[in-house]
Design a protein around this motif. Sequence first.
Motif, PDB file in Angstrom:
ATOM      1  N   ALA A   1      -7.031   0.105  -6.712  1.00 36.99           N
ATOM      2  CA  ALA A   1      -6.800  -1.213  -6.152  1.00 36.99           C
ATOM      3  C   ALA A   1      -6.613  -2.352  -7.069  1.00 36.99           C
ATOM      4  CB  ALA A   1      -7.914  -1.526  -5.324  1.00 36.99           C
TER       5      ALA A   1
ATOM      6  N   SER B   1       0.829  -1.153  -0.029  1.00 41.20           N
ATOM      7  CA  SER B   1      -0.071   0.046   0.170  1.00 41.20           C
ATOM      8  C   SER B   1       0.865   1.558  -0.185  1.00 41.20           C
ATOM      9  CB  SER B   1      -0.709   0.029   1.123  1.00 41.20           C
ATOM     10  OG  SER B   1      -0.211   0.257   2.442  1.00 41.20           O
TER      11      SER B   1
ATOM     12  N   SER C   1      -2.554  -1.280  -3.180  1.00 37.43           N
ATOM     13  CA  SER C   1      -3.573  -0.170  -2.947  1.00 37.43           C
ATOM     14  C   SER C   1      -3.001   0.922  -3.113  1.00 37.43           C
ATOM     15  CB  SER C   1      -4.129  -0.607  -1.585  1.00 37.43           C
ATOM     16  OG  SER C   1      -4.934   0.501  -1.093  1.00 37.43           O
TER      17      SER C   1
ATOM     18  N   SER D   1       4.356   4.391   2.744  1.00 33.88           N
ATOM     19  CA  SER D   1       4.170   3.120   2.251  1.00 33.88           C
ATOM     20  C   SER D   1       4.662   2.009   3.059  1.00 33.88           C
ATOM     21  CB  SER D   1       5.076   3.012   0.724  1.00 33.88           C
ATOM     22  OG  SER D   1       5.031   1.681   0.243  1.00 33.88           O
TER      23      SER D   1
ATOM     24  N   TRP E   1       0.223   5.820   0.228  1.00 32.16           N
ATOM     25  CA  TRP E   1      -0.546   6.753   0.344  1.00 32.16           C
ATOM     26  C   TRP E   1       0.236   8.254   0.246  1.00 32.16           C
ATOM     27  CZ3 TRP E   1      -0.590  10.736   3.988  1.00 32.16           C
ATOM     28  CH2 TRP E   1       0.100  10.216   5.412  1.00 32.16           C
TER      29      TRP E   1
END
Length: 332
Positions: A220, A157, A234, A245, A159
């Motif tokens: 995703a 993931s 993601s 991350s 962000w």
Amino acid sequence: MLRLGIIGAGLKAAEYARGWTAMPDVEISALAETDPASRRRLSDICAAAGRPRPAEYATDRAMLQAEAGRLDAVYVATPHVFHAANALAVIDAGLDLLLEKPMVTTVEEALALVAAEKRSARTVVIAFQGGLSPLIHDTGARARRGEFGDLVSVSASIWEGWAKSYAGHWKQKPSISGGGFMFDTGAHMMNTVCILADAEFLRLSAFTNNRGLDVDLVCAVAARLSNGALVTLSAAGDGPPGCASAITLFYTNAIVRIDAWGGWREVAIGGGAAIREVGEIVDTPMHTFKAVREGKMTNPSTVTNGVRFARLWDAIKASAAGDGRAIAIEAG
């Protein structure tokens, strides 16, 4: 002394230049940039460090022609869709290349770069911090030695408050960005997973959400690898300020957690406790590039891995365009 040219004097080039001007064996000799303010900013960084101001040019072609015989290598950090043309021009000029991520925007461009590299025998290194990170190199080597057992699955993931941080920036303009958050910051995650999974992506399904932008902001992905492991990716680009991350690799005898840039790692083997290790990621790319071109180490961030990344990105785009339609990926 490495005589370096820079094509694209944006924020990333400016960030790196602050470290490179402190390296006595690197000289930023020339730069090409369409924006005069960006040229001036990078030139000022050199001057503030007590180094000569580089020769300035408005285009890559002008720089490569005027500086013929006076450069050893070029760092390319232009908007994504220009990478392929810039990279091919540098290689055709007989220079080594440090190419900013993502390498190119399509599989066709990636294959053209592979052919150019083979034809010229020049050194081409892709400037992913993760691809050049000692922590990631070591993780991959330990996995290949069988220290962790078989890879079972990968959960990754990333962000960032990307929507607000880059509002109005070229990164949010599809005509020059080649994609949105997943292709920009998310590229670090995808590339590091490609390296550490050490297998081809066979099939995937992907969904994206633009959240009102012209490019993807949320993504995703669920995928299967050629070694049987399953992968989830993601990416969320609409959040609070900051960026982070986490990539977790589940093996039969270990759990490895690492960030996309190779800045930290945690390894737990056989159920034991994990201790966090920290690595430097800002100056490492240039040190690694120099070591590769001097024959002191094997290239850890290759055009070949860039092709794997390009195939993954093309499949994600195709699946998302089909509302999650499963895509089979053929490794040509």
